[in-house]
Design an enzyme around this catalytic site. Structure first.
Site, PDB file in Angstrom:
ATOM      1  N   LYS A 174       0.835  -1.215   0.000  1.00 19.65           N
ATOM      2  CA  LYS A 174       0.000   0.000   0.000  1.00 19.65           C
ATOM      3  C   LYS A 174       0.864   1.257   0.000  1.00 19.65           C
ATOM      4  O   LYS A 174       0.518   2.263  -0.621  1.00 19.65           O
ATOM      5  CB  LYS A 174      -0.921  -0.013   1.224  1.00 19.65           C
ATOM      6  N   GLU A 181       0.627   6.845  -6.661  1.00 18.44           N
ATOM      7  CA  GLU A 181      -0.507   7.778  -6.718  1.00 18.44           C
ATOM      8  C   GLU A 181      -0.034   9.231  -6.671  1.00 18.44           C
ATOM      9  O   GLU A 181      -0.547  10.086  -7.392  1.00 18.44           O
ATOM     10  CB  GLU A 181      -1.427   7.480  -5.532  1.00 18.44           C
TER      11      GLU A 181
END
Length: 313
Positions: A174, A181
């Site tokens: 993550k 991102e």
């Protein structure tokens, strides 16, 4: 199945709703009385039948660590605790070892999906033992997006969920996801700024919307930029200030430790730092140097505003 869920904010609350819609029994606890089903962690554990599964969705760092310490004294052998927050992966083995003293399993789960996960499902990246993963499998299956089907009509496995590896692997995955991102958002933002800076392009929101179908840069993030521009075509209501929640920093630090070149993600992180400066000290130094070596004009800050000054002859 039964699930205890601690932390019923934007993510946790929506996850509870999605699971209840799928037929699971969720017992929720939150510090806000209007959101919770029980008044304490002790009451939450008491409402669950053994073996218990408790999912923690509270802020990373000490709030998560303190919650896990309290659960250690309330749960028992065969129970499982899941940390679904954005904890740093180095915390996971510490938490797992603490719980293992009481025979309690531990999974770290990176969760992506934001406020849209209620309807669309969540991407889940899980670290821990295969045995503990299987205990929670029904919950994972209903939190993740529905699996698309192949040409034979069979569900395609692995979409929206991955058992990434042992304890720590889920949060590590993550972390890297969020670093990527950062870079994607920075690239979209820079493209938007260039389009908006020229007179040639008359419909900037329309251009960006045209990219959402049939192009190699289409993505959900691009769809969200289109939505933002529909609501505020020139983004006049938003200040260009961007926080970072930690994962981008950790990703860059891991890149340094492992000698992995990561210039794009690093630059996107530093751009967020720049966004918080009203008047960049770096650029003040650059302006002063240009003035000193080349006599280039600088803008002096005066009580009534800024004034362009030339270097004295």
């Amino acid at each position: 199945m039964q699930l205890g869920l601690i932390g019923l904010g934007k993510m946790g609350g929506n996850m509870a709703t999605r699971l209840r819609r799928a037929g699971h029994e969720v017992v929720g606890f939150d510090h806000h009385p209007e959101k919770r089903d029980v008044d304490s962690l002790e009451a939450l554990v008491g409402a669950l039948a053994a073996p218990r599964v408790v999912w923690v969705m509270v802020p990373a760092g000490e709030p998560t660590r303190a919650t896990i310490r309290e659960l250690r004294d309330l749960l028992g052998e065969g129970d499982v605790v899941i940390d679904g927050g954005n904890s740093k992966y180095t915390d996971d083995q510490v938490n797992a070892d603490l719980l293992a003293e009481r025979g309690i399993g531990y999974l770290d789960c990176g969760v992506s999906g934001g406020v849209w996960g209620l309807e669309n499902g969540y991407a889940l990246m899980v670290g821990g033992s295969a045995e503990d993963v299987e205990k929670v499998r029904p919950v994972f299956d209903d939190l993740k997006p529905p699996s698309p089907h192949d040409e034979r009509g069979e569900p395609m496995p692995g979409i929206g969920f991955v058992h990434a590896g042992p304890v720590g692997a889920g949060h590590y995955a993550k972390m890297v996801h969020n670093g990527i991102e950062y870079a994607l958002m920075q690239a979209y933002g820079e493209g938007y700024e260039l389009l908006a800076a020229v007179d040639l392009v008359e419909d900037v929101p329309g251009v960006i919307a045209s990219w959402t179908q049939g192009t190699v840069i289409r993505s959900w993030l691009l769809d969200l930029l289109v939505k933002a521009l529909q609501e505020d075509p020139r983004l006049d209501r938003i200040r260009g200030y961007a926080e970072d929640s930690g994962e981008g920093r950790w990703t860059v630090m891991e890149a340094i430790d492992n000698a992995v070149p990561m210039p794009t993600i690093a630059a996107s992180l530093f751009a967020r730092f720049s966004s918080r400066q009203e008047d960049s000290p770096t650029m003040k130094a650059v302006a002063a140097l240009r003035n000193q070596f080349g006599g280039h004009a600088v803008h002096a800050i005066e009580a009534g505003g800024s004034t362009e000054l030339e270097k004295p002859a």
